[in-house]
Write a protein that holds these residues in place. Structure first.
Motif, PDB file in Angstrom:
ATOM      1  N   PRO A 133      -2.953   9.182   0.352  1.00 16.31           N
ATOM      2  CA  PRO A 133      -1.823   9.313   1.283  1.00 16.31           C
ATOM      3  C   PRO A 133      -2.091   8.532   2.578  1.00 16.31           C
ATOM      4  O   PRO A 133      -3.246   8.358   2.977  1.00 16.31           O
ATOM      5  N   THR A 134      -1.023   8.064   3.193  1.00 17.59           N
ATOM      6  CA  THR A 134      -1.133   7.349   4.464  1.00 17.59           C
ATOM      7  C   THR A 134       0.088   7.676   5.314  1.00 17.59           C
ATOM      8  O   THR A 134       1.201   7.808   4.782  1.00 17.59           O
TER       9      THR A 134
ATOM     10  N   ASP B  98      -5.629   6.357  10.653  1.00 17.04           N
ATOM     11  CA  ASP B  98      -5.254   6.146   9.238  1.00 17.04           C
ATOM     12  C   ASP B  98      -6.171   5.076   8.634  1.00 17.04           C
ATOM     13  O   ASP B  98      -6.173   3.924   9.061  1.00 17.04           O
ATOM     14  N   SER B  99      -6.932   5.479   7.607  1.00 19.39           N
ATOM     15  CA  SER B  99      -7.965   4.565   7.107  1.00 19.39           C
ATOM     16  C   SER B  99      -7.374   3.386   6.329  1.00 19.39           C
ATOM     17  O   SER B  99      -7.929   2.283   6.353  1.00 19.39           O
TER      18      SER B  99
ATOM     19  N   ILE C 112       0.843  -1.212   0.000  1.00 18.95           N
ATOM     20  CA  ILE C 112       0.000   0.000   0.000  1.00 18.95           C
ATOM     21  C   ILE C 112       0.875   1.258   0.000  1.00 18.95           C
ATOM     22  O   ILE C 112       0.577   2.231  -0.703  1.00 18.95           O
ATOM     23  N   VAL C 113       1.956   1.238   0.773  1.00 20.98           N
ATOM     24  CA  VAL C 113       2.840   2.410   0.821  1.00 20.98           C
ATOM     25  C   VAL C 113       3.461   2.673  -0.550  1.00 20.98           C
ATOM     26  O   VAL C 113       3.517   3.822  -1.003  1.00 20.98           O
ATOM     27  N   LEU C 114       3.905   1.605  -1.237  1.00 22.14           N
ATOM     28  CA  LEU C 114       4.514   1.790  -2.566  1.00 22.14           C
ATOM     29  C   LEU C 114       3.497   2.400  -3.535  1.00 22.14           C
ATOM     30  O   LEU C 114       3.841   3.258  -4.343  1.00 22.14           O
TER      31      LEU C 114
END
Lengths: 295, 295
Positions: free
Chosen positions: B176-177, B222-223, B165-167
């Motif tokens: 954004p997270t 953070d969703s 998810i971050v990538l």
């Protein structure tokens, strides 16, 4: 009498599952081609360099030029994995057998080939996935990130997703899917435990070769297979949209999975798609000529 | 004078990230404990056997019994990975240094320990995940299947999900997270390329150690982090439901991720949960005594 400085070019396209090479004359006429194994240096430097040399030799032999030494030809390779700076340096420092060896990314040569030097974008849909554009000297890439954490929508990603879903389905914590029997048959397995042993430590290319199970299953209405492919295709639509925002007015799909995934892409994406004019390996030859003309 | 046949027992719990050992006397009083590295033979046979020997020696030393030779004690190990028949055989054929070496699955000893021999079920929530029950001599296991294709809801699975998810988020094809900055900081990276290099070829335990990033991020709203954890927890609820259908009226959560994931489980699952009475490594000692009494 001086021999011409560059009589033949070898253009190479090296990916996670195979390495293609062509040999052309000075005018760009393709004289022969060769095919060898994986050539992503990040997944194995020696395997990659072995594949490059093998494909080059096969291409020369196919052209009836076996008597030409590698030391007499310029080779140019676009490789998966060399978007990572450490891998690019490794390949540039390779003690290669050619007269000259040029290396760039697989994306760069695919884009150069697809639009024959014009501006545009590409989406790689093979063992891995990635988006790339070149518009007015701005090069932009998105996605990729490797297997299993990235490369969403690719063959390896679809293969891994279906393995995951099949293992849950066999546990009966997911609905039944015809992918289960197809996967068991393909891997010559009888149950989940045997699947886990069969897939352990396998490379991305192994999972890419399972992807057809999802497409075959989706075609006969399997909802879980359709869900995997749709999820992957939606991600590819996001990449296409980003490339369009970069100013790419034409996109080519490159890689073995393209014909399978294309029908699942959005109308907006499909409108941007044009067939590639030249192959990535021909893009490698274009790259070599551009580089040498700048020297 | 005959020495008693079994004076000391070593009970071992070997998982994907660590190996715990205890030494007990004949009456089951714990005299000392030891901790060593990973002990899943499927991820490395030598590493696993080294960890078992090291943990055993440390436990004897901790008990002040360094003068006792391994050849004089019975060791019993419950190991991750030996649910695969090939791995069980490999461990049974190990040329071990103990007087006697018994091996069963990590699930079996955890269940034996948790309910002190009574019927019930367990859910492993550590580097990996799995459900297991023993009800009226019927042993049932569900889930597992290894990393990255299985073990949903586990630490390694959560870690891999958040990397994925971050990538995508750094590519701006996902919202954004706050996990992005936390992951970059944790891995001492500046961008996606560096993340890809940092996580390449890393074992499941590496990803398990990233899981706290998701929980910390979910706690501050953070969703995307919450979505990963909820998806994992819903799967664990499915496992709990299957164990309940098998007749397990009590379930214990085992493993380092249990306190983190428990609040996300359904009320129906939470009602079944009881604290484990004994540790898995003590379950190994129970297993040894049962096996020896049957000989």
């Amino acid at each position: 009498m001086n021999k011409p400085q560059h009589t033949y070019f070898i253009g190479i396209d090296g990916g996670g599952s195979k390495c293609k090479a062509i040999v052309t004359d000075l005018a760009g006429v393709i004289l022969g081609s060769g095919l060898a194994g994986p050539a992503n240096p990040f997944h194995g430097f020696e395997q990659a360099t072995d594949s490059i040399v093998e494909a080059a030799k096969l291409a020369l032999a196919d052209a009836g030029l076996s008597e030409i030494a590698l030391a007499d030809v310029v080779a140019s390779a676009g490789l998966a994995g060399v978007n990572l700076p450490s891998q690019l340096v490794k390949m540039q420092q390779w003690c290669h057998p050619f007269k000259q060896f040029l290396v760039t990314t697989d994306l760069d040569i695919a884009c150069l080939g697809a639009h024959d030097g014009l501006d545009g974008g590409i989406i790689i849909l093979g063992t891995g996935s990635c988006g790339y554009s070149k518009v007015a000297d701005t090069r932009f890439s998105i996605g990729g990130h490797g297997f299993p954490q990235g490369d969403k929508g690719s063959g390896a990603w679809i293969g891994m997703q279906l393995v995951t879903i099949v293992l849950r389905s066999l546990d009966e914590v997911e609905q039944p899917t015809i992918m289960s029997q197809k996967l068991l048959d393909k891997l010559h397995c009888h149950d989940s435990l045997e699947i886990v042993e069969a897939i352990a430590h396998q490379p991305a290319s192994f999972f890419g070769e399972l992807a057809h199970i999802a497409f075959e299953s989706a075609q006969v209405g399997d909802s879980l297979a359709t869900a995997i492919i749709t999820d992957g295709a939606n991600y590819i639509d996001l990449l296409a949209n980003k490339l369009s925002q970069q100013g790419a007015v034409r996109l080519s799909l490159i890689g073995g999975l393209s014909p399978n995934l294309k029908p699942y892409l959005s109308p907006a994406t499909q409108e941007l798609i044009v067939p590639a004019k030249q192959s990535p390996e021909f893009g490698s030859v274009i790259y070599a000529k551009q580089r040498i003309s700048q020297e």
